[in-house]
Motif scaffolding. Sequence first.
Motif, short mmCIF file in Angstrom:
data_model
loop_
_atom_site.label_atom_id
_atom_site.label_comp_id
_atom_site.label_asym_id
_atom_site.label_seq_id
_atom_site.Cartn_x
_atom_site.Cartn_y
_atom_site.Cartn_z
N LEU A 225 0.86 -1.36 -0.09
CA LEU A 225 0.07 -0.03 0.07
C LEU A 225 0.84 1.21 -0.09
CD1 LEU A 225 -2.78 1.05 -0.07
CD2 LEU A 225 -2.68 1.24 2.53
N TYR A 226 0.80 2.26 -1.12
CA TYR A 226 1.41 3.32 -1.19
C TYR A 226 0.45 4.49 -0.47
CZ TYR A 226 4.33 7.04 -2.87
OH TYR A 226 5.18 8.17 -3.17
N VAL A 227 1.27 5.35 0.30
CA VAL A 227 0.77 6.41 0.62
C VAL A 227 1.22 7.71 0.15
CG1 VAL A 227 0.23 7.67 3.06
CG2 VAL A 227 0.36 5.00 2.92
N GLY B 60 -6.07 11.57 -3.10
CA GLY B 60 -4.71 11.20 -2.00
C GLY B 60 -5.49 10.65 -0.85
N PHE B 61 -4.27 9.86 -0.37
CA PHE B 61 -4.50 9.13 0.96
C PHE B 61 -3.29 9.71 1.80
CE2 PHE B 61 -3.66 4.82 3.13
CZ PHE B 61 -4.82 4.91 4.12
N SER B 62 -3.68 10.26 2.90
CA SER B 62 -2.96 10.66 4.12
C SER B 62 -2.96 9.88 4.95
CB SER B 62 -3.17 12.04 4.13
OG SER B 62 -2.52 12.52 5.11
N ILE B 63 -1.72 9.73 5.68
CA ILE B 63 -1.64 8.88 7.36
C ILE B 63 -1.36 10.04 8.04
CG2 ILE B 63 -1.23 6.66 6.57
CD1 ILE B 63 1.59 6.85 6.90
N ARG B 64 -1.97 9.87 9.28
CA ARG B 64 -1.71 11.27 10.23
C ARG B 64 -1.44 10.71 11.77
NH1 ARG B 64 -4.93 16.25 7.33
NH2 ARG B 64 -4.03 15.96 5.47
N HIS B 65 -0.92 11.38 12.47
CA HIS B 65 -0.82 11.35 13.77
C HIS B 65 -1.70 12.72 14.31
CE1 HIS B 65 0.84 10.09 17.86
NE2 HIS B 65 -0.27 10.50 18.26
N ASN C 10 -17.70 19.22 -5.06
CA ASN C 10 -16.94 19.73 -6.14
C ASN C 10 -16.24 18.66 -7.08
OD1 ASN C 10 -17.48 22.43 -5.52
ND2 ASN C 10 -15.45 23.07 -4.83
N GLY C 11 -16.69 17.54 -6.66
CA GLY C 11 -16.20 16.30 -7.47
C GLY C 11 -14.98 15.74 -6.65
N GLN C 12 -14.06 16.43 -5.52
CA GLN C 12 -13.11 16.09 -4.87
C GLN C 12 -13.20 15.03 -3.84
OE1 GLN C 12 -11.49 19.66 -3.28
NE2 GLN C 12 -11.95 20.96 -5.25
N VAL C 13 -12.23 14.04 -3.76
CA VAL C 13 -12.41 13.31 -2.59
C VAL C 13 -10.67 13.05 -2.15
CG1 VAL C 13 -12.52 10.84 -3.96
CG2 VAL C 13 -13.61 11.07 -1.57
N ALA C 14 -10.62 12.94 -0.79
CA ALA C 14 -9.34 12.29 -0.32
C ALA C 14 -9.59 11.81 0.78
CB ALA C 14 -8.15 13.58 -0.07
N SER C 15 -8.72 11.09 1.60
CA SER C 15 -8.91 10.33 2.97
C SER C 15 -7.97 10.05 3.73
CB SER C 15 -9.47 9.02 2.79
OG SER C 15 -8.77 8.19 1.84
N VAL C 16 -8.04 9.96 5.05
CA VAL C 16 -6.93 10.11 6.02
C VAL C 16 -7.09 8.67 6.80
CG1 VAL C 16 -6.19 11.16 8.34
CG2 VAL C 16 -6.82 12.58 6.19
N ALA C 17 -6.12 8.04 7.08
CA ALA C 17 -5.86 7.19 7.99
C ALA C 17 -5.22 7.71 9.27
CB ALA C 17 -5.31 5.80 7.62
N LEU C 18 -5.53 7.30 10.50
CA LEU C 18 -4.78 7.76 11.73
C LEU C 18 -3.83 6.59 12.06
CD1 LEU C 18 -7.69 9.04 13.94
CD2 LEU C 18 -6.44 10.22 12.36
N MET C 19 -2.62 7.08 12.22
CA MET C 19 -1.43 6.07 12.90
C MET C 19 -0.47 7.04 13.75
SD MET C 19 -0.49 4.60 9.11
CE MET C 19 1.14 4.16 9.64
N ASP C 20 0.11 6.16 14.67
CA ASP C 20 1.00 6.85 15.45
C ASP C 20 2.22 7.37 14.56
OD1 ASP C 20 1.81 6.84 18.44
OD2 ASP C 20 3.79 6.28 17.45
N ALA C 21 2.74 8.40 15.25
CA ALA C 21 3.98 8.99 14.77
C ALA C 21 5.22 8.12 14.31
CB ALA C 21 4.62 10.06 15.45
#
Length: 763
Positions: free
Chosen positions: A360-362, A445-450, A465-476
């Motif tokens: 899986l590429y982030v 886009g797919f973002s991983i965030r603490h 506006n037809g945009q979509v992106a998403s976030v997964a929560l993870m530890d630093a």
Amino acid sequence: MIKLLDQGAYVINGQTVIEENHEAYEILKMKTGKDVTKQEAAKNTIAYDILAAHNTSDNMEKLKIKFDKLTSHDITFVGIIQTARASGLTQFPVPYVLTNCHNSLCAVGGTINEDDHMFGLSCAKKYGGMYVPPHQAVIHQFAREMLAGGGKMALGSDSHTRHGALGTMAMGEGGPEIVKQLLNKTYDINMPKVVGVYLTGAPRKGVGPQDIALAIIGAVFANGYVNNKVMEFIGDGIKNLSVDYRIGIDVMTTETTCLSSIWVTDDKVKEFYEIHNRAEEYKELAPKDIAYYDGLIYVDLSEIKPMIAMPFHPSNVYTIDELNANLDDILTEVEKKALISLDNNKVKYTLRDKVRNGRLYVDQGVIAGCAGGGFENICDAADILNGKYIGADEFSLSVYPASQPIYMELVKNGSVATLMQTGATIRTAFCGPCFGAGDVPANNGFSIRHSTRNFPNREGSKITNGQVASVALMDARSIAATAANQGYLTSAEDIDVNFSKPRYFFDSKIYENRVYDGVGKPDETAEIKFGPGIVDWPAMESLTDDLVLKVVSVIHDPVTTTDELIPSGETSSYRSNPLGLAEFTLSRKDPAYVGRAKEIQLAEIARQTADSTEDIYNANYEIKEVFTKINQKFEVDPKKTEIGSVIYAVKPGDGSAREQAASCQKVLGGLANIAKEYATKRYRSNLINWGMLPFLWKEEIPFQNGDYLFVKDIKKAIENRENEIKAYVVNEGMKEFTLTLGELTDDERDIILKGCLINYYRN
């Protein structure tokens, strides 16, 4: 890993657990030699002691709390102070800290963000408060460093107001609850239940506080195990956690929907206060010899592995190893759940196109805010990345230290240089990545965030506006491990690293040289500075005998977040302009809502100024037919019947404490919500404080979007403390159904009768 008891438990000396059953009393008596009832033992928790010390009523079942400290940030303090000023504010009665960590970029909207900041500074001078300029600290980190105190209680207008690890019982609520404290009123709640969180063992190498927090959230969110309860952290595992680590777990308890949190304190907490030059604020806290908890969560720290919360909720958790081993199955399941969350055919959401060569590429990593921006998190991330680089492809890494003192120490110990050499960028203290005002990913886009939340579009994309992106929560630590592998998802357990664990030194001069501290020193001659974007609240009507409501939005999602009710991100620039902000209400969930609400509001505006009934009918072509049908069954005067809108949602109000989720509906003519249940106490309180009726209806709804409802004798029901309310779907048959209101205090009933909190205080 985590076990939830189906019943309560007794805990002896904070260590020995006796699960509640038919033998528990005898076992307890044998082990302690004491005859203690459940009722007596329930008074021996840390939470009970703190609540008792702050309760101003003579009834511990009906609490009236006064807080020691208050705190707000720059997308809430303007509305709060404006409401308090309209209600008779003369000075801040307790320390009130105004931080500037949400609209601090001042990147859009002309002058309006900085105008809000100058408003805050001038009010701190006039009313005797503390003002923290932009880029100095995020709200909760400043509170940890300069505001928290053992045995104290703090109230903040941000949902992640949590300082339990430092011995402070803190709560996040909507702005009107802050207003009440500013006017020397109380926070009125029933005595909450207390759930013990028994920590044992020690975390594995590479496992951080976000991993522990996500595991707990995954275990308790969906079943409501701690909903509106206090989580009290006890157990022999606490000694194995640094204070930074405890803080990182504690701040995420908000995502369990608990009311507040509190922890056992020890010498490590004492040292924290000493480091921050506030040794006098330390207080040793522990449950008494025999304490009863209404539930118990066992957490074996040693069994928790690096976790990931997939879109679109912090409770959608997996271990990173599990995700990597079952990529296609889990990503397919995430996409299915996304269809419910996104509810829009304009966008196609997928994560399976992120799989490259079986991995899986982030696209992006972010370590930020009150959850991720702590000193220890960033030092550990720097150790993992030392000597590596993040690559020159799509993947990027941004790091936001939570305060200038933390940033300064990271500069001094070399962590900033280490991170910068990898290709990461270091930013100033800012909450933007948590709510969509910084590091907005590219489309798809797919973002991983603490950080704290990963709700739909909270990262800043606009689905309309037809945009979509998403976030997964993870530890630093696992974010850093992923960055070390140049964007390929990696568990921190898979990285060979020696954590240096540098000591933290706090430089108080940073705040002494820049923060305005006027606590206890109000200056009546100080002039409040207003900008053109700061607009007064519109006038609001008191409740009439009956109501006519048009259903203007029906939401069948299992849970509706405050982000969906009023989006975050760029809308934050309008938080000081109630009418301007209201234009964004439900814009990402039901874009037609505002237009529908305004149409019916025209009839109410006409009613307030009408010389005749015909004036009302002319304002909205549907209203004449509605009253004609009502008057076939009841005798109702349109000029004396308030007309407004109502939304239905299954379970609204998860997430942020922002009062605007309710107030934006009110300024557009919203008079009520109907729900099966309310996700949080704070959202229901926000509805009430803005004079809106928090109706409950447990069954399938007997109406649909666009229908009119007639609510009979609502004023009388509120005055007479009645719970069941007769309502009718306005049609040929006038179908009757019965709404309920749930428990309301006398003050809450009066606020609804007056039309809003401002009217309540004015009168």
